[in-house]
Design a protein around this motif. Structure first.
Motif, mmCIF file in Angstrom:
data_model
loop_
_atom_site.group_PDB
_atom_site.id
_atom_site.type_symbol
_atom_site.label_atom_id
_atom_site.label_comp_id
_atom_site.label_asym_id
_atom_site.label_seq_id
_atom_site.Cartn_x
_atom_site.Cartn_y
_atom_site.Cartn_z
ATOM 1 N N PHE A 250 0.666 -1.133 -0.003
ATOM 2 C CA PHE A 250 -0.134 -0.142 -0.109
ATOM 3 C C PHE A 250 0.858 1.238 -0.078
ATOM 4 N N GLU A 253 2.591 1.663 -3.241
ATOM 5 C CA GLU A 253 1.633 2.608 -4.368
ATOM 6 C C GLU A 253 1.326 4.081 -3.934
ATOM 7 N N LEU A 254 1.209 4.155 -2.617
ATOM 8 C CA LEU A 254 1.113 5.681 -2.256
ATOM 9 C C LEU A 254 2.240 6.371 -2.562
ATOM 10 N N ASN A 257 2.333 7.870 -5.988
ATOM 11 C CA ASN A 257 1.104 8.852 -6.417
ATOM 12 C C ASN A 257 0.965 9.821 -5.397
ATOM 13 N N THR A 263 -6.338 12.546 -5.123
ATOM 14 C CA THR A 263 -6.742 11.104 -5.218
ATOM 15 C C THR A 263 -6.708 10.586 -3.798
ATOM 16 N N TYR A 267 -7.160 5.960 -2.026
ATOM 17 C CA TYR A 267 -6.464 5.267 -0.999
ATOM 18 C C TYR A 267 -7.412 5.234 0.459
ATOM 19 N N LYS A 270 -8.968 2.288 0.046
ATOM 20 C CA LYS A 270 -8.311 0.975 0.113
ATOM 21 C C LYS A 270 -8.022 0.569 1.394
ATOM 22 N N LEU A 271 -7.684 1.710 2.159
ATOM 23 C CA LEU A 271 -7.137 1.356 3.526
ATOM 24 C C LEU A 271 -8.429 0.614 4.192
ATOM 25 N N ASN A 304 -4.374 6.726 7.526
ATOM 26 C CA ASN A 304 -5.600 7.178 7.115
ATOM 27 C C ASN A 304 -5.883 8.494 7.426
ATOM 28 N N LEU A 307 -4.130 10.578 5.029
ATOM 29 C CA LEU A 307 -5.068 10.715 3.829
ATOM 30 C C LEU A 307 -6.126 11.602 3.993
#
Length: 329
Positions: A250, A253-254, A257, A263, A267, A270-271, A304, A307
């Motif tokens: 994860f 990927e983060l 980006n 975006t 995520y 996804k979390l 989390n 984000l």
């Protein structure tokens, strides 16, 4: 030793000369003082220049009737100047124009040296004030753009975040890293400098209502605080589990980006899915595994929050945009 001349120094020198030339051409007495007023009014930003100009103009104009009252009412004597300042300065401070105290003293001394009060003297001093402050305001209309610098700060901070996340991924997968951590110190310094530059840029745009770059760097600063919190958490993990690889994937990927775009909500989802997966997995078999999985869950919760900070930044931007549209309609 390097020697450089900044744009503000150049503007001050040019404005000083222009103010004196104009005041002299207009036939004003004490015309050289117009140059002094210009020097005092040239500031680093347009907004500050306007505020300073108003403070100085107000103080200078008020200095004339005060001078008339004290000099004509008492005497043209240095002690009287001191007595007058004891009354005049608190009034100027009360009017929230403290920047005008030094400037107004120039006008007070002009009247003191003239040893008389007349309308022509007042008009002359008003002319000196107008020329000096007016030239400073015109000179300050030019401020070099810092958009490119701000964009470079943005890119560098994002690049540092990517490196930090990549190092976290490496540690989660391998349990070790040779990273020296210089991006941490560098990012903290970049954020401080970038915020100050963004504030200065905002001060140079009089009609701009919001400071997008400053808000952006504040957002990244809050995210950086979370990064600083989770790093010790990551390095405390002494063994690897399946959940660790999921978190590493994860974060990888983060890291690929990290950009100014919105975006974060992708995520966050996804979390949420990953946390559900964690809950459905079998319970830890050993105390060590329990501690590692608990630390990973805390790491997920922190990410989390990381984000949500960015998502909130864009919600605020959208709301501000909608409000401006509503006001325009």
């Amino acid at each position: 030793m390097k020697f450089s001349i900044g744009y503000r120094t150049i503007k001050t020198a040019i404005g000083f000369a222009i103010a004196i030339l104009i005041a002299k051409h207009l036939g004003l007495q004490n015309y050289a003082s117009a140059g002094i007023l210009t020097i005092l009014c040239v500031q680093v930003t347009k907004r500050r220049s306007l505020r300073t100009a108003w403070d100085r103009f107000l103080a200078c104009v008020l200095a004339m009737p005060f001078s008339a009252l004290f000099f004509e009412g008492i005497a043209y004597h240095p002690i009287v100047i001191g007595i007058m300042l004891l009354v005049f300065i608190p009034i100027i401070v009360m009017l929230k124009a403290p920047d005008g105290i030094v400037t107004s003293s120039v006008i007070i001394l002009h009247i003191y040296m003239a040893h008389h009060i007349s309308w022509s003297l007042f008009l002359n001093e008003l002319g000196v004030i107008t020329v000096g402050i007016g030239v400073a305001l015109l000179i300050n209309l030019y401020m070099p753009s810092v958009d490119k610098k701000l964009r470079n700060f943005q890119l560098k901070i994002e690049e540092n975040f990517k490196i930090i996340f990549c190092e976290m991924v490496r540690y989660l997968r391998n349990g070790e890293s040779s990273w020296d951590g210089k991006e941490i110190t560098e990012s903290a310094n970049l954020l401080n400098v970038a915020k100050m530059l963004a504030l200065r840029d905002f001060e140079n745009h009089i009609l701009r209502e919001e400071n997008v770059y400053f808000e952006y760097f504040k957002m990244r600063e809050k995210q950086f605080e979370i990064i600083e919190r989770v790093l010790p958490m990551v390095t405390s993990l002494t063994s690897t589990v399946k959940q660790g690889e999921m978190v590493a994937a994860f974060l990888e990927e983060l890291s690929e980006n990290i950009h100014p775009g919105n975006t974060a909500y992708i995520y966050i989802d996804k979390l949420r899915d990953m946390k559900k997966e964690f809950e459905e997995m079998e319970l830890p078999k050993t105390r060590k595994e329990f501690e590692v999985r608990a630390a990973l869950l805390q790491l997920v919760n922190e990410m989390n929050e990381y984000l949500i900070i960015k998502s909130s930044f864009y919600v605020k931007k959208v709301n501000a945009h909608e409000m401006r549209k509503a006001e325009a309609n």
